[in-house]
Write an enzyme that holds these catalytic residues in place. Structure first.
Site, short mmCIF file in Angstrom:
data_model
loop_
_atom_site.label_atom_id
_atom_site.label_comp_id
_atom_site.label_asym_id
_atom_site.label_seq_id
_atom_site.Cartn_x
_atom_site.Cartn_y
_atom_site.Cartn_z
N ASP A 459 0.84 -1.21 0.00
CA ASP A 459 0.00 0.00 0.00
C ASP A 459 0.88 1.26 0.00
O ASP A 459 2.09 1.19 0.27
CB ASP A 459 -0.90 -0.04 1.24
CG ASP A 459 -2.24 0.65 1.03
OD1 ASP A 459 -2.34 1.49 0.14
OD2 ASP A 459 -3.17 0.36 1.81
N ASP A 525 -10.49 1.74 -3.92
CA ASP A 525 -11.09 1.36 -2.64
C ASP A 525 -12.61 1.26 -2.76
O ASP A 525 -13.27 0.85 -1.82
CB ASP A 525 -10.73 2.38 -1.56
CG ASP A 525 -9.42 2.04 -0.89
OD1 ASP A 525 -8.87 0.95 -1.17
OD2 ASP A 525 -8.92 2.86 -0.10
C1 DGJ Z 1 -5.95 1.63 1.78
C2 DGJ Z 1 -6.24 0.47 0.88
O1 DGJ Z 1 -6.64 0.92 -0.37
C3 DGJ Z 1 -7.28 -0.43 1.54
O2 DGJ Z 1 -7.62 -1.47 0.68
C4 DGJ Z 1 -6.72 -0.94 2.83
O3 DGJ Z 1 -5.64 -1.79 2.60
C5 DGJ Z 1 -6.32 0.22 3.71
N1 DGJ Z 1 -5.45 1.13 3.03
C6 DGJ Z 1 -5.65 -0.27 4.95
O4 DGJ Z 1 -5.20 0.76 5.71
#
Ligand code: DGJ
Length: 762
Positions: A459, A525
């Site tokens: 991430d 997301d």
């Molecule tokens: C942002 C990501 O896009 C999510 O899928 C998740 O992993 C969160 N971070 C976790 O903090």
């Protein structure tokens, strides 16, 4: 040949590139587009005569030659391709001599490069400025162009590069621009505008392409669609600061260009050192599908492209967020295995102090207050259940509330003013600091070994602002980007078979630079299936389905709060690297059983979904979207017809099935796993309610003709005439499976419609 000029004709995969190669200029592309066939040297010279401009008052007014790196010294009055200086000198580059050589893969002169490609390598030397400038222009097997430039400092003083941006010209009928923009959880939203005179510039300054990344900058015949209208597009394969732009000069030149955005002093070349721009990739097509297909073909041809079936995964983020409870997560793993999940991914929240997003980033040790004895109990159970284990990291980030930040405040990127503003309460680890790099490599590597981790979700939630490299705080985005690539490569070298998912708060870093190291991207997301129709469609212009993470959510979407039926959620998630992001321990048994059927269907279809040609119909009804994938040999196809608005026409009308072999005969059937068949036969209540008159009380079959009985037709008819859409309500979809049959009336051709496709088990 015209004295000091020669013309090079590169041909691959239906594409021709004709480049004029003067002895004092870097190459100038005279044609990039459809294959022109075999042309003799004389004919190539004639192309130059055909394109020589009438002379006006000076060469500056009607410029015959605009090189791949346009230079002011040659009369170009727009944005220069190379800008730099040696403390204010040597800023205008002109060449004494340029050599041009063509190499094909396999030639003795061919250094590393893609199989089947051909390369024009041009090197110019500027003695007065003590610079050497090279351009590599490659045409890949499937017709994708890639170009990059290199500048080398031959002087005795440092040379600072300010910008190095190759450009690809497009013809005058490319009158309309298309690119993308967006925000967190709504990435890749297309936008169009006329390609007027001037300069349309899309920049990313956040150390990653960003949620609003242009992604693909296209110029095409006005109104171009997926199937029609000639269109050209460029993508910059890079994950740091960057620019792509479309420049239309008063002399008629239209350039698509791109390069890295460099901060002051960021690339300062010591004597003998060189800098290369990232690759600018270019494709064209009769419609976006053909353009996009060249990207997919090039990605799929890489030796590193994932070759084993993409494991259906469950990611626990939307199931538990930070509320890690080992009993609950073991139970979730068990439910996951029951529905057919093959990879279990533990997301954020497992490491020291990480009970919320204010603390913990940087402390990559399992938090034993939450996970007594470590993750072993969960990981062992996951493996026992036959699944792979994946773990979330955010290696480039640090919370100030972490042991790492307390012990090594100098390991953070920052300037004279400190580490800059926090975003999501976090700052950035300076990966160009060798100690910080070694620490993070050791931490990740030992966890990967200890827990036999097959997959890292990587991430990146904070843009790089004030990203100075210590101790002086000099601009550090370029070095950070390179170090992140290096870290990924080193982890993969140490742990063969390790897969990486590139996530950056969803889809803020899914360029083809990161894809040199990643095996999957997190598209967004937002997993609302309504939003995902467009998100996946537009992200898929550069990335084939097997590289895009597509998940089934719990029902009420967590970002939009829309509620969708499982058939819409799963029928949407089926179209990529499928996953689930849902607390299955709380899901009703009937939903789990239906989900298992969707996963089974995905597994049976993934050989087609993950290797076929992606197609989209240009439908007149704006409420409907039809996307598909057609087997490379044309033997089979799958389409998804989704209603995303309340259609004005009712019934919705005909839809065409693009991409089939026009001369072959196909059998068309709806696929209805779970309870998806209800969608086909359930019109809105006002229509379904029995009428009052006598004889009208018998239930009606509301399904379109091709669902009520079987349909067998040639590809040409399906593409030109089409089939009737079912009575789809908003946010409903139908999957249409099309399989080649030997001939009309052949085995099974007139049997009943199938509910599942007759495809091979893996
Ligand atoms: C942002 C990501 O896009 C999510 O899928 C998740 O992993 C969160 N971070 C976790 O903090």
């Amino acid at each position: 040949m015209t004295g000091t000029t020669r013309v090079v004709h590169l041909r691959r995969g239906g594409t021709s590139v004709v480049a004029r190669c003067d002895s004092d200029q870097l190459p100038c592309i005279m044609h990039w587009g459809p294959d022109l066939g075999e042309l003799s040297p004389r004919e190539l010279d004639q192309v130059l005569i055909a394109l020589a401009m009438p002379y006006l008052d000076s060469p500056l007014s009607a410029l015959d030659v605009v090189a791949v790196l346009p230079q002011h010294s040659s009369g170009w009055l727009g944005r220069p391709g190379l800008l730099g200086s040696r403390a204010g000198r040597a800023w205008s580059v002109a060449f004494d001599e340029v050599t041009h050589v063509v190499h094909e893969a396999g030639d003795p002169g061919w250094s590393e490069g893609p199989e089947g490609a051909v390369r024009l390598l041009s090197v110019g030397s500027d003695r007065a400025c003590a610079l050497e400038v090279g351009v590599e222009l490659e045409l890949l097997d499937g017709g994708l162009v890639r170009v990059r430039a290199t500048v080398g400092n031959l002087g005795s003083e440092p040379y600072e590069v300010r910008q190095l941006e190759p450009a690809l010209p497009v013809p005058a009928d490319a009158g309309e621009l298309l690119d993308m923009t967006g925000r967190h959880s709504r990435e890749r939203t297309p936008q169009r505008r006329p390609f007027d005179q001037g300069h349309w510039v899309r920049e990313s300054w956040g150390g990653r392409p960003g949620h609003d990344s242009a992604t693909l900058l296209c110029a095409g015949q006005p109104g171009f669609g997926f199937r029609e209208g000639r269109v050209w597009g460029v993508h910059l394969a890079y994950s740091g600061n960057q620019v792509v732009s479309a420049e239309h000069s008063p002399t008629g030149w239209r350039l698509l260009r791109g390069g890295e955005l460099l901060l002051p002093g960021e690339v300062r070349l010591d004597p003998g050192v060189e800098y290369s721009s990232p690759w600018l990739l270019g494709s064209w097509g009769e419609g976006l599908d053909e353009l996009s297909n060249r990207f997919h073909q090039a990605l799929r041809a890489r030796p590193t492209h994932p070759s084993r079936p993409r494991p259906v995964l469950l990611n626990v983020w939307e199931a538990v967020y930070f509320a890690h409870d080992p009993d609950k997560l073991v139970a979730l793993a068990e439910s996951a295995a029951e529905v057919g999940i093959e990879r279990f991914v533990l997301d954020d929240g497992w490491f020291l102090g990480r009970r919320h997003d204010w603390a913990g980033l940087g402390d990559w040790y399992v938090d034993e207050t939450v996970w007594p004895g470590g993750l072993h109990r969960l990981v062992d159970r996951v493996h026992e259940l036959g699944m792979e284990f994946g773990l979330w990291f955010e290696p480039e980030m640090v919370n100030l509330d972490s042991n790492l930040a307390r012990e090594h405040p100098d390991w953070l990127l920052g300037t004279e003013h400190g580490p800059g503003p926090a975003s999501r309460h976090q700052h950035v680890l300076d990966l160009a600091n060798p100690e910080a790099y070694a620490h993070i490599l050791e931490r990740m590597s030992s966890l990967i070994d200890e827990y036999r981790i097959a997959y890292v979700k990587w991430d990146h939630n904070r843009p790089l602002v004030d990203a100075g490299h210590g101790p002086q705080g000099t601009p550090g985005v370029h070095a950070q980007t390179e170090a992140a690539y290096h870290l990924m490569a080193e982890l993969k070298a140490r742990h063969p078979g390790l897969e990486i998912e590139s996530c950056a708060a969803g889809g803020a870093r899914l360029d083809l630079g990161i894809m040199e190291h990643a095996d999957r991207v997190w598209v967004s997301d937002c997993i609302d299936a309504h939003e995902r129709q467009r998100l996946v469609r537009w992200t898929g212009l550069t990335l084939p389905p097997e590289l895009m993470g597509t998940h089934v959510g719990s029902g009420a979407d967590h970002t939009t709060h829309r509620v969708h039926e499982l058939s819409f959620r799963a029928g949407t998630a089926l179209w990529g690297h499928m996953g689930v992001e849902w607390d299955l321990t709380a899901a009703p048994p009937a939903q789990r059983a239906a989900l298992a059927q969707w996963i089974a269907l995905h597994k049976r279809l993934r050989p087609l979904l993950h290797t076929g040609r992606v197609v989209h119909a240009d439908l007149a009804n704006p409420a409907l979207l039809l996307d598909g994938v057609v087997a490379q040999d044309g033997s089979e196809a799958l389409y998804k017809l989704a209603a995303v608005e309340h259609t004005l026409t009712w019934p919705p009308g005909r839809v065409t099935l693009p991409g089939l072999d026009p001369d072959r005969t196909y059998r068309v059937a709806a696929l209805t796993p779970g309870n998806a068949d209800q969608v086909l036969g359930s019109p809105p209540a006002t229509v379904a309610a029995p009428l009052s008159g006598p004889g009208d009380l018998a239930p009606r079959d509301h399904r379109p003709g091709w669902v009520r009985s079987s349909l067998t037709l040639p590809g040409r008819v399906l593409a030109e005439v089409g089939i009737q859409a079912p009575l789809l309500g908003v946010d409903q979809l139908v999957l249409i499976h099309v399989a080649h049959v030997a001939a009309e009336g052949a085995d099974g051709a007139d049997g009943p419609a199938r509910s599942v496709p007759d495809v091979e088990e893996e």
